[in-house]
Write an enzyme that holds these catalytic residues in place. Sequence first.
Site, PDB file in Angstrom:
ATOM      1  N   THR A 173       0.838  -1.209   0.000  1.00  0.00           N
ATOM      2  CA  THR A 173       0.000   0.000   0.000  1.00  0.00           C
ATOM      3  C   THR A 173       0.862   1.243   0.000  1.00  0.00           C
ATOM      4  O   THR A 173       1.876   1.315   0.700  1.00  0.00           O
ATOM      5  CB  THR A 173      -0.908   0.007   1.238  1.00  0.00           C
ATOM      6  OG1 THR A 173      -1.885  -1.020   1.118  1.00  0.00           O
ATOM      7  CG2 THR A 173      -1.629   1.338   1.387  1.00  0.00           C
ATOM      8  N   GLU A 231      10.150  -3.687  -2.291  1.00  0.00           N
ATOM      9  CA  GLU A 231      10.464  -4.929  -1.562  1.00  0.00           C
ATOM     10  C   GLU A 231      11.489  -5.755  -2.342  1.00  0.00           C
ATOM     11  O   GLU A 231      11.230  -6.184  -3.466  1.00  0.00           O
ATOM     12  CB  GLU A 231       9.198  -5.743  -1.332  1.00  0.00           C
ATOM     13  CG  GLU A 231       8.342  -5.154  -0.226  1.00  0.00           C
ATOM     14  CD  GLU A 231       6.992  -5.843  -0.095  1.00  0.00           C
ATOM     15  OE1 GLU A 231       6.589  -6.575  -1.015  1.00  0.00           O
ATOM     16  OE2 GLU A 231       6.329  -5.616   0.935  1.00  0.00           O
ATOM     17  N   ASN A 258       7.048 -11.701   0.573  1.00  0.00           N
ATOM     18  CA  ASN A 258       5.618 -11.864   0.363  1.00  0.00           C
ATOM     19  C   ASN A 258       5.128 -13.289   0.571  1.00  0.00           C
ATOM     20  O   ASN A 258       3.931 -13.518   0.717  1.00  0.00           O
ATOM     21  CB  ASN A 258       5.236 -11.326  -1.021  1.00  0.00           C
ATOM     22  CG  ASN A 258       5.287  -9.822  -1.010  1.00  0.00           C
ATOM     23  OD1 ASN A 258       4.436  -9.173  -0.411  1.00  0.00           O
ATOM     24  ND2 ASN A 258       6.310  -9.245  -1.616  1.00  0.00           N
ATOM     25  N   THR A 275      -2.125 -12.517   5.541  1.00  0.00           N
ATOM     26  CA  THR A 275      -3.416 -11.917   5.868  1.00  0.00           C
ATOM     27  C   THR A 275      -4.023 -12.758   6.985  1.00  0.00           C
ATOM     28  O   THR A 275      -4.086 -13.958   6.854  1.00  0.00           O
ATOM     29  CB  THR A 275      -4.340 -11.912   4.639  1.00  0.00           C
ATOM     30  OG1 THR A 275      -3.808 -11.001   3.701  1.00  0.00           O
ATOM     31  CG2 THR A 275      -5.734 -11.491   5.011  1.00  0.00           C
TER      32      THR A 275
END
Lengths: 224, 226
Positions: A1, A88, A219, A224
């Site tokens: 984000t 990243e 990642n 989540t």
Amino acid sequence: TLLGILCTDAPVGAAPLQQSLTDAITKSFNSISIDGDTSTNDTVVILANGAAGGKPITSTSSDEFRAFQETLTAFAIDLAKLVVRDGEGATKFVTIKVTNAKTYEDAKRVANSIARSPLVKTALYGKDANWGRILCATGYAEGVESVVPEETSVSFVPADGSEELKLLVRGEPEQVDESRAAEILAEEDLEIVVRLSEKFDEEAVVWTCDFSHEYVTINGDYRT
Amino acid sequence: VSKLAPQAREYAAPGQGAIPPSKKRYIPTSGTYPLGFSAASAHVGVKPSNTRFDDVALIASEVPCSAAAVFTTNKFQAAPVTVSRNMLNRRRGEGIRAVVVNSGCANAVTGRGGIEDAISMGHETDQCFVNDSNGKDDGQGSRSIVMSTGVIGQRLPIKKITSKLGTVYGNLGETHHHWLSAARAICTTDTFPKLISRTFTLPGSQEEYRIAGMTKGAGMIHPNMA
């Protein structure tokens, strides 16, 4: 984000502030790509409290507004570039400049297509002057009218500003000096220039980074 | 996680990792910040695993100010996006006092409860200002912009956050340290805080103006805001 918070003590009314931010975003935060994924939360805000005094900017037609807009755009570009610097797992900061397009939108679509290509990004990580992947991503950019294969050229511009390394000229591959290509690709910063057609003169710039093993590690871990 | 990816590292808490040497040159050691603005951060522990690092930031203006924003065009817009956009539209970008941001949880795809959490975060931030000279309620509702960043699909620990808003308000200050702390608190997988400031002038004016900005982002980055 992506989140951004900007504050100024210049006296700018809400309507011109919105206009200047909307215009600035096109060539700054909307011109970067790390991994091609658009977040659910991206937000950039600007606050202007007028605490430094002076004549308020209330319209979008004044010289003061235009000057503020230029300042804000340059400032937002510098902030946006920092995000790319921290991509990243990124090891490279890549400027993609697409010139000689029919419209700014055409140039931007091509630049975005290159910036989103996993194969271009992994080639950059591998320090490979793989113009074929760049050309491939140029060719599948959607809705672009100004790509003319036999007029397209691709070059790398070194970070030190020395002469560009031509990889493809008007659709014909160049004999690439591999040792010079390796020197250019060894640097953190690199500029890729794609010229589409000699008939047109619009251009766009997008900033991106490479894809590394680290990106997958981060990642694969982030939950989540 | 370790069974799936034994090489995986924890990236979730802002400021958790050491800043890579190659990135240190991008972190300013001083700045020139706009008059009448202050910044702060505090530790809430939005992510339970974050036991040390500040993860809520507040940027505030002494006086009500103009505000503008652009938001993601992703069709799944997070609750703070919806709430902040509606608030700015309702107020026509006028009378804004603050921006409050949490990292560690995006408050995205959290349904009606997420909207209520974002509204609560803004409302409770407003309450911090009710006793100052410019804090009187103008009858137009919230005057705080809300942002969240972090994992998708989890509810915010809203009570933890609102219980610390008084602390973060109390930490407000105008120094470079305050601004840098706020920039650090909004980070997620970022390896360094992103903060810049500069001065500028406008034609026909003798005044010198200042602009400062902080940003965060390292992954899920291909903005298309409007």
